[in-house]
Scaffold this motif. Structure first.
Motif, mmCIF file in Angstrom:
data_model
loop_
_atom_site.group_PDB
_atom_site.id
_atom_site.type_symbol
_atom_site.label_atom_id
_atom_site.label_comp_id
_atom_site.label_asym_id
_atom_site.label_seq_id
_atom_site.Cartn_x
_atom_site.Cartn_y
_atom_site.Cartn_z
ATOM 1 N N ASP A 182 58.353 12.849 -3.509
ATOM 2 C CA ASP A 182 59.196 13.949 -3.993
ATOM 3 C C ASP A 182 60.512 13.360 -4.526
ATOM 4 O OD1 ASP A 182 60.408 16.353 -4.474
ATOM 5 O OD2 ASP A 182 60.722 16.886 -2.380
ATOM 6 N N CYS A 183 60.883 13.754 -5.716
ATOM 7 C CA CYS A 183 62.131 13.241 -6.290
ATOM 8 C C CYS A 183 63.325 13.897 -5.593
ATOM 9 C CB CYS A 183 62.202 13.549 -7.778
ATOM 10 S SG CYS A 183 60.860 12.813 -8.711
ATOM 11 N N ASP B 232 58.459 17.898 -9.670
ATOM 12 C CA ASP B 232 59.010 16.642 -9.136
ATOM 13 C C ASP B 232 58.309 16.169 -7.868
ATOM 14 O OD1 ASP B 232 59.989 18.610 -7.424
ATOM 15 O OD2 ASP B 232 61.829 17.502 -7.049
HETATM 16 MG MG LIG Z 1 62.529 17.436 -5.052
#
Ligand SMILES: [Mg+2]
Length: 427
Positions: free
Chosen positions: A11-12, A107
């Motif tokens: 996850d970004c 993302d």
């Molecule tokens: Mg995120």
């Protein structure tokens, strides 16, 4: 039961903010907010802005100028072209690390690590993290576990505790009770606010307590879906990877105007612009559509005369030729339009979508797929891909476009327009 499942959730961190920072290093450590369409509310914020007490969903105009100045807060209009393009790049990098990738959101992605049992998974995921950081300049967090629900938990730990270095491995964790007790029940993946309230009433306040609940009781209260979540928390994989993305059933393109619009001609311009965007998406997925719907509405939050309507029309045979749709959109709007209203929004929806390979041909007349229309569209798309979007456009969408939504603080389209490439100076 697939005891040996292994999955990582990547996850970004603060994705929109990180995309802005990736191209402007001066933004590191700054309090940053990303604004919604028309620059109305803050939809994403950096940790620094959160630390100042600003919340997601706050109205941008409520931040007083002195406050913005004092803390050197930077606000940006949402640059979805940039975020979308960076997202595709993130997924491309991640797909080199696993044969099975599920793109979960713009993302976030699940990576199956089945078959990687003999590797040092923590080290492997650090490698993933470093690669994304080095190639794209985006920080990510990785959670590793035996189920997707636990991978979500692990990711949360990786994000909240900087000490773990961005990667947290929960595979056969010796203190599952301790980690799961730390997660509030409403933060468990798949537990909605309503179930969370019910569970709290029953004394179940965290993920560990949920994992220990009686299966029969859970199934009775939360159906089989809830039971799956509980089993997943116990390390029994019940939610499979979703590898094929469903082809879109409909494509919607609409935006609120940056100002009220009452002129039919401008409404037609805006609708034409959204329509051409929608048909472009259709072609990008090798699809054709035969139904088009147009809707328009005034601003229901304002105390003034209100009007909303929609109409649809069908093409004789499915197409992906933009002018086929533009003709219909213009006619539909002309039909629905009523003078004397301040319109807030117009939208276009395409439906009855099929893949080009399954589209019916017509015995008596040429269709999009077997006449020059496809050749023309392929040519237009090719030019716009090569030279940047909107290099070639339809006159129907207008040139001044006063209806465009407000985006006063937009960053450049760093990755999708040649004219806006970032410039690097070596001193
Ligand atoms: Mg995120």
């Amino acid at each position: 039961m697939k005891r040996n499942d292994l999955v990582a959730l990547v996850d970004c961190n603060n994705f929109y903010v990180s995309c802005e920072r990736a191209f402007d290093p001066r933004l590191a450590g700054k309090a940053i907010g990303i604004l919604s369409n028309n620059d109305g509310i803050i939809v994403a914020l950096s940790n620094e802005l959160k630390a100042l007490g600003v919340k997601r969903g706050a109205a941008a105009f409520k931040l007083p100028p002195w406050f913005i100045k004092k803390h050197d807060i930077r606000l940006f209009s949402s640059n979805y072209t940039l975020y979308g393009d960076m997202s595709v790049r993130v997924m491309q990098v991640l797909s080199t690390f696993t044969p099975e990738l599920e793109v979960y959101s713009i993302d976030e992605a699940f990576l199956s690590l089945k078959g990687f049992e003999n590797r040092d998974l923590t080290a492997y995921c650090h490698e993933i993290r470093q690669t994304v950081q080095q190639w794209l300049g985006l920080p990510v967090s990785v959670g590793i576990a035996r189920t997707k629900t636990l991978a979500k938990v692990a990711n949360r730990v990786a994000k909240k505790f900087p000490g773990v270095g961005g990667v947290y491995n929960m595979v056969d964790h010796p203190r599952m009770d301790k980690v799961l007790s730390w997660v509030a029940v409403e933060d468990v993946w798949g537990v909605g606010p309503q179930y969370a309230r019910m569970l709290r009433k029953e004394g179940i306040e965290n993920a560990w307590q949920l994992s220990q609940a009686a299966p029969n009781w859970i199934q009775q209260k939360m159906t089989i879906v809830g039971l799956r979540t509980v089993r997943e928390l116990c390390g029994i994989s019940c939610i499979d990877m979703e590898l094929d993305i469903d082809p879109k059933k409909e494509i919607i393109s609409s935006k609120s105007f940056g100002m009220p619009v009452d002129d039919l001609h401008l409404l037609q311009e805006a609708a034409a612009a959204y329509c051409s965007r929608a048909v472009e998406k259709l072609r990008a997925e090798h699809q054709v559509a035969s139904m088009v719907m147009v809707y328009l509405t005034t601003n229901r939050f304002k105390e003034e005369p209100q009007y909303a309507n929609y109409q649809q029309a069908r093409l004789p045979v499915p197409s992906a030729y933009t002018p086929d749709f533009l003709v219909l959109v213009h006619a539909l709007l002309e039909d629905m339009y009523k003078r004397g209203f301040n319109y807030k929004k117009v939208g276009v929806m395409l439906s009855e979508i099929t893949h080009q390979s399954k589209a019916p041909l017509d015995f008596f007349a040429p269709t999009y797929l077997d006449d020059e229309r496809k050749t023309i569209m392929d040519c237009v798309d090719g030019i716009n891909r090569r030279w940047g979007s909107h290099t070639m456009d339809y006159a129907a969408i207008g040139t001044l476009q006063p209806w465009q939504m407000k985006r006063e603080f937009l960053s450049p389209h760093y990755t999708t327009r040649w004219g806006e490439l970032p410039v690097v100076r070596a001193l």
